[in-house]
Design a protein around this motif. Structure first.
Motif, PDB file in Angstrom:
ATOM      1  N   MET A 112       1.051  -1.158   0.157  1.00 27.82           N
ATOM      2  CA  MET A 112      -0.009  -0.151  -0.117  1.00 27.82           C
ATOM      3  C   MET A 112       0.775   1.681  -0.078  1.00 27.82           C
ATOM      4  O   MET A 112       0.420   2.176  -1.206  1.00 27.82           O
ATOM      5  N   ALA A 113       2.395   0.987   1.397  1.00 22.74           N
ATOM      6  CA  ALA A 113       2.699   1.936   0.981  1.00 22.74           C
ATOM      7  C   ALA A 113       3.392   2.796  -0.815  1.00 22.74           C
ATOM      8  O   ALA A 113       3.858   3.600  -0.693  1.00 22.74           O
ATOM      9  N   GLY A 114       4.112   1.416  -1.533  1.00 19.80           N
ATOM     10  CA  GLY A 114       4.416   1.771  -2.756  1.00 19.80           C
ATOM     11  C   GLY A 114       3.359   1.988  -3.442  1.00 19.80           C
ATOM     12  O   GLY A 114       3.992   2.584  -3.998  1.00 19.80           O
ATOM     13  N   ARG A 115       2.067   1.967  -3.142  1.00 24.61           N
ATOM     14  CA  ARG A 115       1.339   2.288  -4.020  1.00 24.61           C
ATOM     15  C   ARG A 115       1.074   3.716  -4.332  1.00 24.61           C
ATOM     16  O   ARG A 115       0.822   4.568  -5.124  1.00 24.61           O
ATOM     17  N   VAL A 116       1.001   4.562  -3.176  1.00 27.18           N
ATOM     18  CA  VAL A 116       0.588   6.201  -2.496  1.00 27.18           C
ATOM     19  C   VAL A 116       1.675   6.782  -3.053  1.00 27.18           C
ATOM     20  O   VAL A 116       1.494   7.384  -3.157  1.00 27.18           O
ATOM     21  N   GLU A 117       3.466   5.897  -2.582  1.00 27.97           N
ATOM     22  CA  GLU A 117       4.479   6.391  -3.247  1.00 27.97           C
ATOM     23  C   GLU A 117       4.860   6.561  -4.967  1.00 27.97           C
ATOM     24  O   GLU A 117       4.498   7.869  -4.797  1.00 27.97           O
ATOM     25  N   GLN A 118       3.940   6.271  -5.239  1.00 24.92           N
ATOM     26  CA  GLN A 118       3.649   5.776  -6.347  1.00 24.92           C
ATOM     27  C   GLN A 118       2.289   7.046  -7.589  1.00 24.92           C
ATOM     28  O   GLN A 118       2.810   8.424  -8.212  1.00 24.92           O
ATOM     29  N   MET A 119       1.637   7.275  -6.636  1.00 26.67           N
ATOM     30  CA  MET A 119       0.365   7.544  -6.501  1.00 26.67           C
ATOM     31  C   MET A 119       1.277   9.199  -6.783  1.00 26.67           C
ATOM     32  O   MET A 119       0.682  10.871  -7.566  1.00 26.67           O
ATOM     33  N   LYS A 166      -7.743   1.958  -5.630  1.00 26.84           N
ATOM     34  CA  LYS A 166      -6.784   0.919  -4.834  1.00 26.84           C
ATOM     35  C   LYS A 166      -6.623   0.545  -3.612  1.00 26.84           C
ATOM     36  O   LYS A 166      -6.419   0.113  -3.100  1.00 26.84           O
ATOM     37  N   VAL A 167      -5.957   2.450  -3.861  1.00 26.74           N
ATOM     38  CA  VAL A 167      -5.462   2.645  -2.157  1.00 26.74           C
ATOM     39  C   VAL A 167      -6.674   2.486  -1.592  1.00 26.74           C
ATOM     40  O   VAL A 167      -6.055   2.207  -0.829  1.00 26.74           O
ATOM     41  N   ASN A 168      -8.229   2.928  -1.774  1.00 24.41           N
ATOM     42  CA  ASN A 168      -8.654   2.515  -0.784  1.00 24.41           C
ATOM     43  C   ASN A 168      -8.925   1.396  -0.516  1.00 24.41           C
ATOM     44  O   ASN A 168     -10.125   0.748   0.660  1.00 24.41           O
ATOM     45  N   ARG A 169      -9.683   0.593  -1.441  1.00 30.34           N
ATOM     46  CA  ARG A 169      -9.303  -0.903  -1.507  1.00 30.34           C
ATOM     47  C   ARG A 169      -8.339  -1.502  -0.440  1.00 30.34           C
ATOM     48  O   ARG A 169      -8.940  -2.551   0.918  1.00 30.34           O
ATOM     49  N   ASP A 170      -7.117  -0.952  -0.387  1.00 28.69           N
ATOM     50  CA  ASP A 170      -6.610  -1.726   0.523  1.00 28.69           C
ATOM     51  C   ASP A 170      -6.271  -1.203   2.141  1.00 28.69           C
ATOM     52  O   ASP A 170      -6.344  -1.847   2.391  1.00 28.69           O
ATOM     53  N   MET A 193       9.631   9.995   2.661  1.00 24.85           N
ATOM     54  CA  MET A 193       8.978   9.891   4.006  1.00 24.85           C
ATOM     55  C   MET A 193       8.178   8.681   4.293  1.00 24.85           C
ATOM     56  O   MET A 193       8.387   7.709   5.170  1.00 24.85           O
ATOM     57  N   ILE A 194       7.521   8.512   3.747  1.00 22.90           N
ATOM     58  CA  ILE A 194       6.509   7.796   3.347  1.00 22.90           C
ATOM     59  C   ILE A 194       7.186   6.175   3.618  1.00 22.90           C
ATOM     60  O   ILE A 194       7.186   5.800   4.391  1.00 22.90           O
ATOM     61  N   ARG A 195       8.088   6.149   2.463  1.00 21.06           N
ATOM     62  CA  ARG A 195       8.395   4.861   2.517  1.00 21.06           C
ATOM     63  C   ARG A 195       9.293   3.867   3.723  1.00 21.06           C
ATOM     64  O   ARG A 195       8.585   3.464   4.024  1.00 21.06           O
ATOM     65  N   ASP A 196      10.765   5.230   3.681  1.00 17.87           N
ATOM     66  CA  ASP A 196      10.948   5.033   5.030  1.00 17.87           C
ATOM     67  C   ASP A 196      10.656   4.219   6.839  1.00 17.87           C
ATOM     68  O   ASP A 196      10.693   4.043   7.539  1.00 17.87           O
ATOM     69  N   ALA A 197       9.389   6.246   6.203  1.00 20.13           N
ATOM     70  CA  ALA A 197       8.178   5.638   8.169  1.00 20.13           C
ATOM     71  C   ALA A 197       7.228   4.278   8.064  1.00 20.13           C
ATOM     72  O   ALA A 197       7.409   3.197   9.096  1.00 20.13           O
ATOM     73  N   VAL A 198       7.143   4.154   6.963  1.00 19.90           N
ATOM     74  CA  VAL A 198       7.126   2.593   6.193  1.00 19.90           C
ATOM     75  C   VAL A 198       7.439   1.728   7.012  1.00 19.90           C
ATOM     76  O   VAL A 198       7.087   0.453   7.146  1.00 19.90           O
TER      77      VAL A 198
END
Lengths: 227, 227
Positions: B24-31, B56-60, B134-139
């Motif tokens: 999910m984090a990867g998907r958000v990062e890409q967005m 897809k993120v909502n589904r995640d 930041m999102i990548r490393d936080a997750v």
């Protein structure tokens, strides 16, 4: 007899959780109210005091989380209760964020300072009023498990969006006519935007409630029932 | 033998949870990446495609929530695992919100359209780059239970705040010099603001991780230990 005593203790802890969530919502609601009041009345002191209240809201989140963890660990609730508790964890996250947004509004109030306003504030306080009612009703709907009340919150979001667009257009006009007003215009626009974001958070809260209530009816049997 | 089998199934489900969160984090990062790309390259098609990815993120979020509920109901985990799972519920809420913010950026890209930019974009893509890291490393920090890595995310938030102020000041200057640029200036300012808010969400994620790791060490014994 023992069993009954246990059940009563469990019910009391769940009730405590409900009350804490309502209390937190009340606190956040008050912060929104005071934040916008501080912008409208140019009351920097009020803005500062409101910023200080945020630590209580942060504390609320931590304590509610802890209570949820405690209930989960101690009672291992199932079905509807389990869903309620996990949802509570998510709801308080959103509420804490709304508190942060109120702080941001207070910071704008401080930046705007005591200078006279660009124009009389009419739509911005109206936005705040709606946002306050949205958080109140979303959280009530959660505690009461009332999907209709939650649905009603969703409808109000459109009203806030519309007010935001109106404020935005007016400010652009003001800024175009007088370049010296650009910076202040952007500050006021930021306040309106923050209120619009609060309404978005309340929409999230309400959506979660609808999902929770429907989840009990529709998905619960199919999913958790399988364990 | 049976017990071991059970433990293995439980461990596999926890691992599944970790993997879903990373995905999910990867998907958000890409967005985030695509949203800012669509602003910079004025690619309305890319903006529209990125908006579609949000479902897809909502589904995640929904699926991860369900998995958390299932693990809680089925295994009644304790201590560290319980804390991890309840935290996961909160983390995915924040990630879903970051996805929404990426959608908002795409909407700005569509509003800005294909007209030439006010000025070359330098700081805005830089802000996006930091927010993605930041999102990548936080997750990652969450999944690995690494408080130091989470701490590092907090420090980067200051950098984003500073870039935002820089972008803001430049845009105010541009809008003051040419009133016809006010509306577009506000749109670009909104994009920068959305990135700054994403960084705030990542800060929340990182703070939660630090709290989680410290909670294991410091508070766990005192609180949950009492049950």
């Amino acid at each position: 007899m023992k069993r009954e005593h246990t059940d009563r203790k469990y019910a009391a802890e769940l009730q405590d959780l409900r009350e804490r969530i309502l209390l937190m919502a009340g606190r956040v609601e008050q912060m929104i109210n005071q934040a916008v009041e501080s912008v409208v009345t140019r009351d920097i002191d009020l803005a500062r005091r409101t910023i200080q209240q945020d630590s209580k809201v942060n504390r609320d989140e931590i304590e509610t989380d802890e209570l949820c963890l405690l209930i989960l660990a101690k009672w291992q609730p199932m079905a509807t209760d389990l869903r309620f508790i996990t949802q509570a964890l998510k709801m308080v996250t959103d509420m804490e964020r709304i508190g942060d947004l109120a702080v941001n509004i207070c910071e704008r109030a401080i930046d705007l300072g005591i200078d006279p306003p660009l124009k009389p504030f009419i739509d911005v306080p109206r936005m705040a009023e709606i946002a306050e009612s949205m958080i109140r009703d979303a959280v009530d709907a959660f505690v009461e498990g009332d999907a209709d009340k939650a649905q009603d919150v969703l409808d109000r979001d459109d009203e806030v969006d519309e007010l935001y667009r109106k404020v935005f257009d007016e400010l652009v006009k003001i800024m175009r006519e007088d370049e010296s007003k650009v910076e202040r215009g952007i500050q006021v626009q930021a306040v309106a935007k923050l209120l619009e974001r609060m309404a978005d958070h309340c929409t999230n809260l309400a959506e979660q409630v609808i999902f929770l209530v429907r989840g009990e009816d529709v998905r619960h049997v199919g999913k958790l029932g399988k364990q």
